[in-house]
Structures are given as structure tokens and as C-alpha cells.
Design an enzyme around this catalytic site. Structure first.
Site, short mmCIF file in Angstrom:
data_model
loop_
_atom_site.label_atom_id
_atom_site.label_comp_id
_atom_site.label_asym_id
_atom_site.label_seq_id
_atom_site.Cartn_x
_atom_site.Cartn_y
_atom_site.Cartn_z
N GLY A 5 0.79 -1.22 0.00
CA GLY A 5 0.00 0.00 0.00
C GLY A 5 0.82 1.26 0.00
CB THR A 6 3.93 2.28 1.75
OG1 THR A 6 3.41 2.18 3.08
CG2 THR A 6 4.91 3.44 1.68
CB CYS A 58 3.19 2.53 8.94
SG CYS A 58 2.80 1.17 7.82
CB SER A 60 -2.01 -3.45 1.25
OG SER A 60 -0.84 -4.06 1.75
CB THR A 115 11.72 -9.60 -11.89
OG1 THR A 115 12.79 -9.36 -12.80
CG2 THR A 115 11.07 -10.93 -12.21
CG HIS A 133 0.30 -6.81 4.93
ND1 HIS A 133 0.61 -5.75 4.11
CD2 HIS A 133 0.29 -6.32 6.18
CE1 HIS A 133 0.77 -4.67 4.84
NE2 HIS A 133 0.58 -4.99 6.11
CD GLN A 167 -6.46 -1.36 7.85
OE1 GLN A 167 -7.21 -2.30 8.06
NE2 GLN A 167 -5.20 -1.36 8.26
CG ASN A 217 -5.03 3.66 9.40
OD1 ASN A 217 -5.35 4.49 8.54
ND2 ASN A 217 -4.16 3.94 10.37
#
Length: 369
Positions: free
Chosen positions: A68-69, A312, A186, A224, A188, A166, A138
Site C-alpha cells: 500500500g505504501t 507504520c 494491500s 521483475t 497483507h 483497510q 485504519n
């Protein structure tokens, strides 16, 4: 150990783990023209199509990123222009790029939030090129009126970006219905591995690379591609699509139970964002008179994993900018803890978690309830 920090990271779902093991045998570089490379290319294309379908997009509108960042940074740097507007409650991966651009001379307008955590995006300043308002916060889980914000942005002649990290997997997302031009995901946060995310960029728009290199990902994200991570992300989207309503109803029930038990056992506590629409698994509670970081450490020692907000920003000892934007004092913002539930959370864990919170708060306050 009771894990109530799913907003920071989710465990990898069994279906996702199985998919990762299966595709590990596909080892070619997706940019290679030979047979092994084309196997990898086919897997990457299939994964992109599945992620796109999850949000109602076309496959060629999806750019895979490291998370996401990176996706948020690409969005902001590509489309902010000379003037932009951003909500005051965004994740740091949105606010920090805007701060960087502001230092370079870009005019950045901040859209306020009310006491319920809802962003006011009705009055977009004239001349802005980009408006960014997240879909679900979040820290509090509050769902933002993104469709209205999108309409306001477009009426002002601006593009609209939403950080949906989120929200994805918790509420249905369709980029056409939202009217979003750019959207961030994102993996995860969706029971898939860390290290991959996606940026939706509407057809007709061109994002700019942050790095220079090859032509992968429409030359926006050179390097890649990880076919294994892409396949895992795609499987997570497929799984969420199938079980979202059932999962979220149960998680919402457990979240409400947790809040009821804690507020019944602990005095001088307040649920932030209560009364506003929230995603199911997030509860942010202020425990007046305590230091949130100390409470989190003590809860961890008692076997309960929670957080003070975005992982974060865990090294940043300033109070949550989300909570202060909602009108909380610095002291109350620092006294707040985020509980975030997930698929694996059980009712037994919720009962134990509430008891642990009550006992720990009582011990720290030196009182008995």
C-alpha cells in the site's frame, strides 16, 4: 496469545498458502519469451485479472506494487499536480508524500473530520488536481462517504484517489460505483503475504514511476514481478469474495461483544467513532488517564496483542493524528488502543480479552472495579 491486531497484518489463509506452494513450481521470469517465462506470464495475467475483478476493474487498470505504501506514493506523486486536497485522517503513506510535495511548493489543502471521524469533502478548493480520501480509516474503522467525495472532486475538476487498504475484504468495493479514478490495495490486510499491493489507475490516466528501470507493470513499477505473491493476492481476493458477508457478520458480532464487555467492566473509557459506519473488525477505545503505549505493553505481557493505531507509525510517539483530528485531546489520543479482529477470532478469546483489559487497566489505575 490472543491476536487482536488484524489491521496491522493478517495471518496467511490456508487457501492462500496452498496456492503459494502450488505456484512455486512456476519459476520463470514473466518477461522472458521462452516457455517457462510464458508460464509465469500467464500466471501473472490470471492473477491481475482476479484482483481487477475483485474491485470491478479491468485487468489493464491494475499495477502490482510492493504494498500500500508504494501504491499510495505512486498515486500522490503522479497526480497531485500543483494543488491537491487530502483528508486529515489519512494513513502516513498518503500524508507523508503530500508533506514532501508541499515542501516542494505544491499547495496541499487538508479536509477536516468531525467528532465521529467522518471527513467533510463537500467543499473542494478550486484548482486542485487530486483529492485523496480513504475508504475506511485504519485507526477507527470509520467508513468514509467516498462516493460523495468523488462527486465533489469531479465537480471541482479533480481526480479522486482512495486508499482502500483497510476496507478491502471487509466491504464490497466497485471502482465504477465509487467513481474512483485511483485506488490502493494491500495483500497483507487480506490474509495474504506481505510484500505485494496494487494500484488501480482508471483507463485513460497515466501514472508516473518512482523508480527507473524496465518496462514491467506498464513501466510504472519496474522490476521483475513476483508471480508467487501475485497469485497469493489473487487467491485472497477470490476467498474474500466468497466468504465476505458471513465473515464480516460474525466479526461485527464479536466486535460489538468486545465493546460491550469492556465498557461494562471499565469506567472512564470511550469508543471512538461509535455511531459512525465502521468496518466490522475495528474498535478504538480511549482509556482516560492512561498512557496507551504502556497499556499496550502490559496487555502484551498478559497475552493480548493490540496496537495504538497504524503499525507504520508505531515508532512515532506523537498522539494519533486521526484521533486529534476528531477533536480528542493529546492526552486522550495517547490513551487510546486499537483492537482489530479477524476471521480466526473466537468468542472465547473476546471474553478473555475483555477480562484481560479490565484487569490490566485496573492494575495500572490502582483501582478495583
Amino acid at each position: 496469545m490472543i491476536y487482536l491486531d488484524h489491521n496491522a497484518a493478517t495471518p496467511i489463509a490456508p487457501e492462500v498458502r496452498e496456492e503459494m506452494l502450488r505456484v512455486l513450481e512456476i519459476y520463470g521470469n514473466p518477461s522472458s519469451l521462452h516457455e517457462e517465462g510464458q508460464k509465469a506470464r500467464s500466471l501473472l495475467d490470471e492473477s491481475r485479472a482476479k484482483v481487477a475483478a475483485f474491485i470491478g476493474a479491468f485487468p489493464d487498470e491494475i499495477i502490482f506494487t510492493s504494498g500500500g505504501t508504494e501504491a499510495n506514493n505512486i498515486a500522490v506523486h503522479s497526480f497531485a499536480g500543483s494543488s491537491a486536497a487530502v483528508s486529515a485522517i489519512e494513513h502516513s503513506s498518503v500524508l507523508k508524500p503530500f508533506e514532501y510535495l508541499a515542501a516542494k511548493g505544491v499547495r496541499v489543502h487538508h479536509l477536516p473530520a468531525d467528532s465521529g471521524g467522518i471527513v467533510s469533502a463537500g467543499n473542494i478548493p478550486a484548482g486542485v488536481s487530486l483529492v485523496s480520501v480513504m475508504l475506511a480509516n485504519n485507526d477507527t474503522g470509520v467508513i468514509q462517504p467516498v462516493r460523495k467525495a468523488t462527486e465533489a472532486a469531479h465537480a471541482a475538476g479533480a481526480l479522486f484517489h482512495t486508499d482502500a487498504v483497510q476496507a478491502a475484504g471487509k466491504i464490497r468495493i466497485n471502482v465504477r460505483e465509487l467513481g474512483a479514478d485511483i485506488l490502493t490495495l494491500s495483500a497483507h490486510k487480506m490474509y495474504a503475504p506481505k510484500g505485494i499491493g496494487a494500484l488501480f489507475v482508471r483507463r485513460g490516466l497515466k501514472a508516473s514511476p518512482l523508480m527507473q528501470g524496465g518496462s514491467q507493470e506498464k513501466a510504472v513499477r519496474p522490476g521483475t514481478e513476483s508471480t508467487v505473491l501475485a497469485a497469493a493476492f489473487a487467491k485472497a481476493c477470490e476467498t474474500a469474495e466468497k466468504r465476505m458477508e458471513k465473515d464480516e457478520a460474525e466479526i461485527a458480532r464479536l466486535r460489538d461483544m468486545l465493546e460491550s464487555l469492556i465498557t461494562a467492566k471499565v469506567t472512564d473509557c470511550r469508543i471512538n467513532g461509535l455511531g459512525s459506519p465502521r468496518v466490522s473488525g475495528t474498535s478504538n477505545i480511549t482509556f482516560s488517564g492512561l498512557k496507551g503505549d504502556s497499556l499496550i505493553i502490559n496487555l502484551d505481557l498478559a497475552g493480548l496483542c493490540v496496537s495504538g493505531g497504524s503499525a507504520c507509525s508505531s515508532a512515532d510517539f506523537r498522539p494519533s493524528h486521526v484521533l486529534t483530528a476528531m477533536g480528542l485531546s493529546d492526552g486522550d489520543a495517547r490513551a487510546s488502543v486499537r483492537f482489530s479482529l479477524g476471521r480466526g477470532t473466537t468468542e472465547e478469546e473476546i471474553v478473555r480479552a475483555a477480562e484481560t483489559v479490565a484487569d490490566t487497566v485496573s492494575s495500572m489505575r490502582g483501582k478495583t472495579w
